[in-house]
Design a protein around this motif. Structure first.
Motif, mmCIF file in Angstrom:
data_model
loop_
_atom_site.group_PDB
_atom_site.id
_atom_site.type_symbol
_atom_site.label_atom_id
_atom_site.label_comp_id
_atom_site.label_asym_id
_atom_site.label_seq_id
_atom_site.Cartn_x
_atom_site.Cartn_y
_atom_site.Cartn_z
ATOM 1 N N ILE A 118 0.840 -1.211 0.000
ATOM 2 C CA ILE A 118 0.000 0.000 0.000
ATOM 3 C C ILE A 118 0.871 1.257 0.000
ATOM 4 O O ILE A 118 0.655 2.181 -0.791
ATOM 5 N N GLU A 119 1.859 1.292 0.888
ATOM 6 C CA GLU A 119 2.710 2.479 0.997
ATOM 7 C C GLU A 119 3.554 2.684 -0.260
ATOM 8 O O GLU A 119 3.745 3.821 -0.713
ATOM 9 N N THR A 120 4.049 1.580 -0.846
ATOM 10 C CA THR A 120 4.849 1.685 -2.071
ATOM 11 C C THR A 120 4.001 2.180 -3.240
ATOM 12 O O THR A 120 4.417 3.059 -4.000
ATOM 13 N N GLU A 121 2.793 1.609 -3.380
ATOM 14 C CA GLU A 121 1.928 1.951 -4.508
ATOM 15 C C GLU A 121 1.371 3.368 -4.405
ATOM 16 O O GLU A 121 1.255 4.068 -5.408
ATOM 17 N N LEU A 122 0.992 3.787 -3.195
ATOM 18 C CA LEU A 122 0.358 5.103 -3.020
ATOM 19 C C LEU A 122 1.356 6.207 -2.660
ATOM 20 O O LEU A 122 0.990 7.380 -2.609
ATOM 21 N N GLY A 123 2.601 5.807 -2.398
ATOM 22 C CA GLY A 123 3.665 6.791 -2.210
ATOM 23 C C GLY A 123 3.588 7.610 -0.943
ATOM 24 O O GLY A 123 4.081 8.742 -0.915
ATOM 25 N N ARG A 124 3.002 7.077 0.113
ATOM 26 C CA ARG A 124 2.949 7.791 1.394
ATOM 27 C C ARG A 124 2.721 6.792 2.529
ATOM 28 O O ARG A 124 2.223 5.690 2.278
ATOM 29 N N PRO A 125 3.040 7.171 3.759
ATOM 30 C CA PRO A 125 2.819 6.273 4.905
ATOM 31 C C PRO A 125 1.336 5.945 5.054
ATOM 32 O O PRO A 125 0.473 6.784 4.776
ATOM 33 N N ILE A 126 1.062 4.753 5.503
ATOM 34 C CA ILE A 126 -0.317 4.292 5.611
ATOM 35 C C ILE A 126 -1.114 5.134 6.602
ATOM 36 O O ILE A 126 -2.332 5.305 6.461
ATOM 37 N N GLU A 127 -0.426 5.705 7.616
ATOM 38 C CA GLU A 127 -1.111 6.536 8.627
ATOM 39 C C GLU A 127 -1.641 7.832 8.035
ATOM 40 O O GLU A 127 -2.571 8.431 8.576
ATOM 41 N N GLU A 128 -1.052 8.278 6.918
ATOM 42 C CA GLU A 128 -1.526 9.502 6.267
ATOM 43 C C GLU A 128 -2.753 9.262 5.390
ATOM 44 O O GLU A 128 -3.427 10.207 4.979
ATOM 45 N N ILE A 129 -3.045 7.977 5.106
ATOM 46 C CA ILE A 129 -4.171 7.642 4.229
ATOM 47 C C ILE A 129 -5.391 7.227 5.032
ATOM 48 O O ILE A 129 -6.508 7.692 4.779
ATOM 49 N N PHE A 130 -5.168 6.353 6.028
ATOM 50 C CA PHE A 130 -6.291 5.784 6.778
ATOM 51 C C PHE A 130 -6.261 6.211 8.241
ATOM 52 O O PHE A 130 -5.199 6.271 8.863
ATOM 53 N N ALA A 131 -7.448 6.504 8.751
ATOM 54 C CA ALA A 131 -7.569 6.744 10.187
ATOM 55 C C ALA A 131 -7.362 5.433 10.931
ATOM 56 O O ALA A 131 -6.777 5.397 12.021
ATOM 57 N N GLU A 132 -7.858 4.344 10.335
ATOM 58 C CA GLU A 132 -7.607 3.007 10.859
ATOM 59 C C GLU A 132 -7.768 1.983 9.738
ATOM 60 O O GLU A 132 -8.479 2.226 8.761
#
Length: 566
Positions: A118-132
Motif C-alpha cells: 500500500i505504501e509503495t503503490e500510493l507513495g505515502r505512509p499508511i497513517e496519512e491515508i487511513f484513520a484506521e
C-alpha cells in the motif's frame, strides 16, 4: 551483461517451477502425459521409476484428478480452471462441471506485506491515508485480499491489495503453459481440437487485466455510469486518488448477502422486488448496455436495508457486440413463439456454422434435437418457462453439434444460470419472460427500424461497389503471375505430421533395438573368447554388456507398452 544475468535467473526459476509442476502431475497419476511430452528427464530418478512402473490415472477419475492438480499448483492454474469451466465447448461438460468446484480461497498473506505494498503503490505512509485499517483481512483469494478501513475524512472503505510477487508468478506460469501447449501440439496431435495455445492466449489476456486494478477501476466507473439513477442497484464509490495497479480502495458495502433468505425476511424486505431488481439489472446489462458483471455468485451480491442490490468485485466483466445482443433478444422471442427455424438463422448470423458443415443436414439434425429437448419446456404456462434453462439447453446443443459458440455467449449462459438459481431461492414464481420483454422489444425495434435497415443497406452497397472496382485489378494481377510462372498452389495432407512423427518413433526404436542386439552379440563373442578379467568364470566385459543390454531392453519394452501400440 545485466540482461543476460536476468535471463539466466528467469530460466532457472522456470526450470524449478516446471519441475514442481511435473512432480504434481506424477503425484496425481499423469506420468504417461509427461512421457508423451518427452519431459521425463526433468523428473527426479526415484519418481521416474514410479512413472515407468505405474501411477496412471483412471479414465473415470481423470477430470477430478486434473482439478486436484490445478488446485495444488496455485493461483494461475486455479484461474485457468475457472475460465475453462465456462468453456464446455472446448473441454466437454464433464471437465467444466468438475472445474466449477474449484474455490478461489487461500490463506491470507501477512499484514506487514500488505502495508508495504500500500505504501509503495500510493507513495505515502499508511497513517496519512487511513484513520484506521484492520490487520486481519475479511477475504483472501489467490490474487488479492481485502481489508476493512476508514479514511482520514471518516469514509468507510475496503482496501483490495494484490498478493506479493503474484504478477511474476503468473508470468512464469503462463510461459510454462505456452511451452507445454506447444509440446502437446507437437507430440500429441489429437489435442489440436482443444486449441491449447488459443486457450492459454485467452487466459493470459484475462488474468493480466485482473492483475491490473486500473482495469477494475474502469469497470466500476462504467457500471456507476450505467446505473447512475441508483434506484434499484448500488455500485460502490471508487476512490481514484487511492487506487493503483496493485491497490484498490472503494466504498464499503454494509448489507445482507443475497443468499441469506432468513436475514432478508427478518429485515422485512420484499423478496419479489429484490428478484425483479436483480433480473432487470442483468437484462439491462446484457440487452441494453452491452457490458455485464460476469461473476454474479451470491458472495458478490448484497441486499441493502433500503431494498437495493449492491454489486461488488468488478474484476470480471464482459462486453457484447450489438450483433450478439440482438441475437440474444431473438433467442428470447423464438422461445415465446417456438420459432426454432429463426434460432438457426441467428447461429448463421453469428458465424457459428463453419464452412465445412452441410447447412441443410445441420438444420435437419439440429431441429430434431431441439424439438426433442425444448418442447417439454412448454408443458408449463408461458409465464413459468425458465429462460435460463432454455438458453443453457440451446447452448449445449450448439456445442454438441460442434458450432463455434462465441465466448461471450457462453459467459452469459453461465451468468444467467447463476442469477436464475439466486432468483428461484428468493422468489420461486418470478417470471423471467415478463422482465425481459421491454429490452427485447427495444432491441428488435432498433434492429428492424428504418435507420438500421438503411445503414445496413448502405454498407452492403458500398462493399459491392468496392468489389466491382477491385475485381478487374485482382484478375490482372493473377493473370500476370500465372504468365510469369509465379503462381503456386499450397496444399496440406491431413495427418501427415502425425504420420511423420510415428515413422520417426518407429525408426528410433528400430535403431535402438539394433544397438541392443549389437551389444548382446559383442558380449556373446567376448564371453566365448574367455579373455580378460572374469566374474564367476565369466568375462567381466561380457557380463557388463549383457547387463546394459538387459536394462535397455526393459526400457524399450516399457516404452512400447506405455505407447499402447504393439
Amino acid at each position: 551483461m545485466f540482461s543476460e544475468l536476468l535471463k539466466i535467473r528467469k530460466t532457472y526459476r522456470n526450470i524449478n517451477r516446471i519441475t514442481q509442476i511435473l512432480n504434481v502431475l506424477v503425484k496425481h497419476g499423469f506420468g504417461q502425459f509427461i512421457e508423451q511430452l518427452n519431459l521425463y528427464g526433468l523428473i527426479p530418478f526415484r519418481k521416474r521409476i514410479k512413472l515407468l512402473t505405474g501411477g496412471v490415472v483412471l479414465d473415470n477419475t481423470v477430470a477430478a484428478s486434473l482439478r486436484q492438480v490445478f488446485e495444488e499448483l496455485g493461483p494461475s492454474f486455479i484461474k485457468l480452471a475457472q475460465i475453462l469451466s465456462s468453456r464446455p465447448d472446448l473441454i466437454t461438460e464433464r471437465y467444466a462441471q468438475e472445474f466449477e468446484k474449484l474455490q478461489d480461497e487461500v490463506p491470507p498473506f501477512p499484514y506487514e506485506s500488505a502495508k508495504e505494498i500500500i505504501e509503495t503503490e500510493l507513495g505515502r505512509p499508511i497513517e496519512e491515508i487511513f484513520a484506521e485499517i484492520e490487520e486481519t483481512p475479511i477475504a483472501a483469494a489467490s490474487i488479492s485480499q481485502v481489508h476493512r478501513a476508514t479514511l482520514k475524512d471518516g469514509s468507510i472503505v475496503v482496501v483490495k491489495v494484490q498478493r506479493p510477487k503474484i504478477k511474476e508468478t503468473v508470468e512464469t506460469d503462463i510461459s510454462i503453459m505456452k511451452m507445454l501447449s506447444s509440446l502437446m501440439l507437437k507430440y500429441i496431435p489429437d489435442t489440436e481440437i482443444f486449441n491449447p495455445l488459443g486457450i492459454i492466449s485467452e487466459f493470459s489476456k484475462t488474468i493480466k487485466k485482473e492483475l491490473n486494478f486500473f482495469e477494475e477501476a474502469k469497470n466500476i466507473e462504467r457500471f456507476s455510469k450505467n446505473f447512475k439513477d441508483g434506484k434499484t442497484i448500488k455500485i460502490p464509490l471508487l476512490y481514484p486518488e487511492f487506487t493503483s495497479e496493485r491497490v484498490l480502495v472503494m466504498e464499503r458495502i454494509e448489507g445482507i448477502r443475497i443468499s441469506d433468505i432468513n436475514s432478508i425476511d427478518r429485515a422485512g424486505l420484499d423478496r419479489d422486488e429484490i428478484a425483479a431488481a436483480l433480473v432487470n439489472a442483468y437484462f439491462k446489462m446484457i440487452l441494453d448496455d452491452g457490458f455485464f458483471h460476469a461473476d454474479p455468485h451470491p458472495g458478490n451480491l448484497f441486499v441493502l436495508y433500503d431494498g437495493r442490490i449492491a454489486i461488488v468485485d468488478f474484476g470480471m466483466a464482459g462486453w457484447l457486440t450489438p450483433v450478439v445482443m440482438e441475437s440474444i433478444a431473438a433467442l428470447l422471442i423464438a422461445l415465446v413463439h417456438k420459432d426454432f427455424e429463426s434460432l438457426i438463422d441467428q447461429f448463421v448470423e453469428l458465424g457459428m456454422i463453419t464452412d465445412e458443415m452441410d447447412v441443410d443436414r445441420f438444420r435437419q439434425d439440429f431441429l430434431s434435437d431441439m424439438m426433442e429437448l425444448l418442447l417439454p419446456l412448454y408443458d408449463s404456462a408461458l409465464a413459468e418457462i425458465n429462460f435460463a434453462e432454455y438458453l443453457n439447453t440451446v447452448t449445449h446443443l450448439a456445442i454438441k453439434h460442434k458450432l463455434k459458440v462465441p465466448s461471450s455467449l457462453l459467459l452469459i449462459d453461465k451468468c444467467l444460470l447463476i442469477v436464475d438459481n439466486t432468483v428461484r431461492e428468493l422468489a420461486p414464481t418470478f417470471n423471467f419472460i415478463t422482465a425481459a420483454a421491454p429490452y427485447t422489444s427495444t432491441l428488435m425495434m432498433k434492429k428492424y427500424g428504418p435507420k438500421r435497415v438503411f445503414d445496413k443497406l448502405e454498407r452492403h452497397l458500398s462493399g459491392l461497389a468496392d468489389s466491382l472496382i477491385d475485381t478487374p485489378k485482382k484478375l490482372r494481377v493473377l493473370l500476370r503471375r500465372m504468365i510469369a510462372g509465379d503462381f503456386t498452389i499450397k496444399s496440406q495432407i491431413a495427418g501427415i505430421d502425425r504420420l511423420t512423427r510415428d515413422l520417426e518413433k518407429s525408426s528410433n526404436r528400430l535403431s535402438f533395438s539394433i544397438v541392443i542386439a549389437s551389444i548382446i552379440m559383442s558380449s556373446s563373442i567376448l564371453t566365448l573368447s574367455g579373455t580378460g578379467a572374469k566374474i564367476f568364470d565369466i568375462p567381466a566385459i561380457g557380463t557388463l554388456g549383457f547387463t546394459i543390454a538387459f536394462f535397455l531392453g526393459i526400457w524399450l519394452i516399457i516404452s512400447i507398452l506405455r505407447s499402447g501400440k504393439l
